[in-house]
Design a protein around this motif. Structure first.
Motif, PDB file in Angstrom:
ATOM      1  N   GLU A 156      78.674 104.259  51.322  1.00  0.00           N
ATOM      2  CA  GLU A 156      78.470 103.043  50.791  1.00  0.00           C
ATOM      3  C   GLU A 156      79.250 103.048  49.158  1.00  0.00           C
ATOM      4  OE1 GLU A 156      74.944 101.006  50.319  1.00  0.00           O
ATOM      5  OE2 GLU A 156      74.039 101.728  52.376  1.00  0.00           O
ATOM      6  N   GLN A 160      81.986 100.365  47.910  1.00  0.00           N
ATOM      7  CA  GLN A 160      81.827  99.426  46.680  1.00  0.00           C
ATOM      8  C   GLN A 160      82.844  99.866  45.803  1.00  0.00           C
ATOM      9  OE1 GLN A 160      77.808 100.934  46.077  1.00  0.00           O
ATOM     10  NE2 GLN A 160      76.858  99.269  46.842  1.00  0.00           N
ATOM     11  N   ASP A 176      67.821  96.007  53.792  1.00  0.00           N
ATOM     12  CA  ASP A 176      68.026  97.004  52.365  1.00  0.00           C
ATOM     13  C   ASP A 176      69.619  97.065  52.200  1.00  0.00           C
ATOM     14  OD1 ASP A 176      67.331  98.639  49.878  1.00  0.00           O
ATOM     15  OD2 ASP A 176      68.068 100.478  51.450  1.00  0.00           O
ATOM     16  N   ARG A 177      70.323  97.443  53.296  1.00  0.00           N
ATOM     17  CA  ARG A 177      71.775  97.632  53.040  1.00  0.00           C
ATOM     18  C   ARG A 177      72.438  96.416  52.978  1.00  0.00           C
ATOM     19  NH1 ARG A 177      72.232 101.931  58.040  1.00  0.00           N
ATOM     20  NH2 ARG A 177      71.621 103.995  56.986  1.00  0.00           N
ATOM     21  N   GLU A 179      71.642  94.261  51.009  1.00  0.00           N
ATOM     22  CA  GLU A 179      71.646  93.580  49.769  1.00  0.00           C
ATOM     23  C   GLU A 179      72.833  94.257  48.986  1.00  0.00           C
ATOM     24  OE1 GLU A 179      67.784  94.786  48.084  1.00  0.00           O
ATOM     25  OE2 GLU A 179      66.729  93.296  49.246  1.00  0.00           O
ATOM     26  N   ARG A 180      73.462  95.429  49.539  1.00  0.00           N
ATOM     27  CA  ARG A 180      74.364  95.919  48.479  1.00  0.00           C
ATOM     28  C   ARG A 180      75.844  95.784  49.345  1.00  0.00           C
ATOM     29  NH1 ARG A 180      70.428  99.648  49.672  1.00  0.00           N
ATOM     30  NH2 ARG A 180      71.605 100.821  51.058  1.00  0.00           N
ATOM     31  N   ILE A 181      75.936  95.668  50.624  1.00  0.00           N
ATOM     32  CA  ILE A 181      77.313  95.637  51.336  1.00  0.00           C
ATOM     33  C   ILE A 181      76.928  94.403  52.382  1.00  0.00           C
ATOM     34  CG2 ILE A 181      77.865  97.906  51.063  1.00  0.00           C
ATOM     35  CD1 ILE A 181      77.109  98.302  53.846  1.00  0.00           C
ATOM     36  N   ASN A 289      82.825  95.745  51.721  1.00  0.00           N
ATOM     37  CA  ASN A 289      82.609  95.209  50.295  1.00  0.00           C
ATOM     38  C   ASN A 289      81.891  93.638  50.426  1.00  0.00           C
ATOM     39  OD1 ASN A 289      82.688  94.219  47.810  1.00  0.00           O
ATOM     40  ND2 ASN A 289      83.681  96.278  47.411  1.00  0.00           N
ATOM     41  N   ILE A 290      80.857  93.655  49.754  1.00  0.00           N
ATOM     42  CA  ILE A 290      80.127  92.138  49.854  1.00  0.00           C
ATOM     43  C   ILE A 290      81.155  91.309  49.231  1.00  0.00           C
ATOM     44  CG2 ILE A 290      79.003  92.633  47.398  1.00  0.00           C
ATOM     45  CD1 ILE A 290      76.576  91.842  49.053  1.00  0.00           C
TER      46      ILE A 290
END
Length: 336
Positions: A156, A160, A176-177, A179-181, A289-290
């Motif tokens: 991760e 990022q 949960d993931r 929220e980050r990616i 990547n988000i």
């Protein structure tokens, strides 16, 4: 295991034989599945490098919210068609084309998905071929991929900070993931189950109370096990291959992971079997990547093509036939 995902490679057979020789030298033997059980100390030295022992935790077993509870499996609709090599300027696709290769995080120890083929020395598997299909649609050439070996701890962060473009590594979509990616639509539905030696007497998660169970850190498998069966003692190893060896050496009573990953381990040892029902659903998505919305839509376009032109089924038959006949590809779920 051969590069086609079936059979046993000389290297894998040698691994099993080497373990047997080592145990014989210490006064132990495998025996047949119907023979007497092997007795060892609590885990028996030496443990795999980097392994951690996690003692049982207090509390009652509980379940976790499914990824659908936060709509984590919903992704973005595919973008407009593009011509390979000619992408809209200023975005992640143009950056990838200018670089000349797609950079993808995988590992090299998940048999059937991303593993080092002993015959060719190359990374191969279902996930590897999914990544190649994305490269095919970007460049018109599936070979334009750089595979970076990343463990579960740093995949991760690599996404990022831009070190990799994608994670294609049997990665479960979770709330949960998400929220980050960002994630693609689901490209494979797996389920967490249990791997044991034949005749172990373990038939499901309830039987893991007081047992030694191997899994890998920073995975949904470990989090689910600690929640669903807190009375188990956990051996957390760096790779799934380490769990295979720990089972063969009788350092643990069971291993737990996604059924797709366990199938890759069971294919390497005829005395292992997958037991019990699903502990948790494990929907796999491509990690992105988000901030790269354009890339999310592009990947979803590739997955749509793979579902419609038969590529997905072809790859399933090539790599995952050990799980049975190919099911229908997962239906996409979009939020826009």
């Amino acid at each position: 295991m051969s590069g086609r995902g079936t059979g046993h490679s000389p290297h894998l057979v040698a691994l099993v034989l080497a373990v047997g020789v080592m145990l014989a030298a210490t006064g132990c033997s495998f025996g047949s599945p119907d023979g007497p059980s092997m007795t060892t100390p609590t885990f028996g030295p030496p443990l795999p490098g980097g392994a951690q022992v996690l003692e049982p935790v207090s509390g009652e077993p509980s379940s976790a919210p499914a990824p659908t509870s936060c709509d984590a499996t919903a992704s973005l609709r595919p973008g407009p068609p593009t011509t390979p090599g000619a992408m809209p300027p200023g975005g992640p696709l143009a950056r990838i084309v200018e670089r000349g290769r797609l950079i993808v995080a995988v590992d090299q120890s998940t048999n059937l998905f991303s593993f080092r083929d002993p015959d060719s020395g190359q990374i191969a598997g279902f996930d590897v071929d999914v990544a190649r299909e994305i490269a095919r649609d970007i460049f018109g050439d599936p070979s334009k991929v750089e595979f970076q070996i990343r463990d579960t701890v740093d995949r991760e962060p690599a996404l990022q900070d831009g070190s990799v473009d994608l994670i294609v590594n049997a990665m479960t979509i979770t709330c949960d993931r998400a929220e980050r990616i960002a994630f693609s639509t689901v490209y494979l539905n797996a389920a967490q189950r249990i791997l044991v030696t034949e005749g172990s007497g373990i038939g499901g998660v309830a039987d893991l109370a007081g047992k030694r169970v191997c899994t890998v850190p920073n995975t949904t498998s470990l989090a689910n096990l600690r929640r669903i069966q807190p009375a188990a003692t956990v051996l957390a190893t760096e790779t799934w291959a380490d769990c295979l060896v720990a089972l063969q050496q009788r350092q643990v009573d069971a291993a737990t992971a996604d059924d797709t990953q366990l199938a890759g381990l069971a294919a390497q040892d005829p005395y292992l079997e997958i037991v019990g029902g699903s502990l948790e659903p494990e929907p796999y998505g491509v990690g992105i990547n988000i901030a790269d919305e354009e890339l999310v839509r592009f990947v979803n376009g590739t997955l749509e093509r793979m579902r419609s032109d038969g590529t997905w089924t072809k790859l399933y038959d090539q790599w995952l036939s050990v799980l049975g006949p190919a099911p229908a590809p997962p239906e996409p779920h979009y939020r826009d």
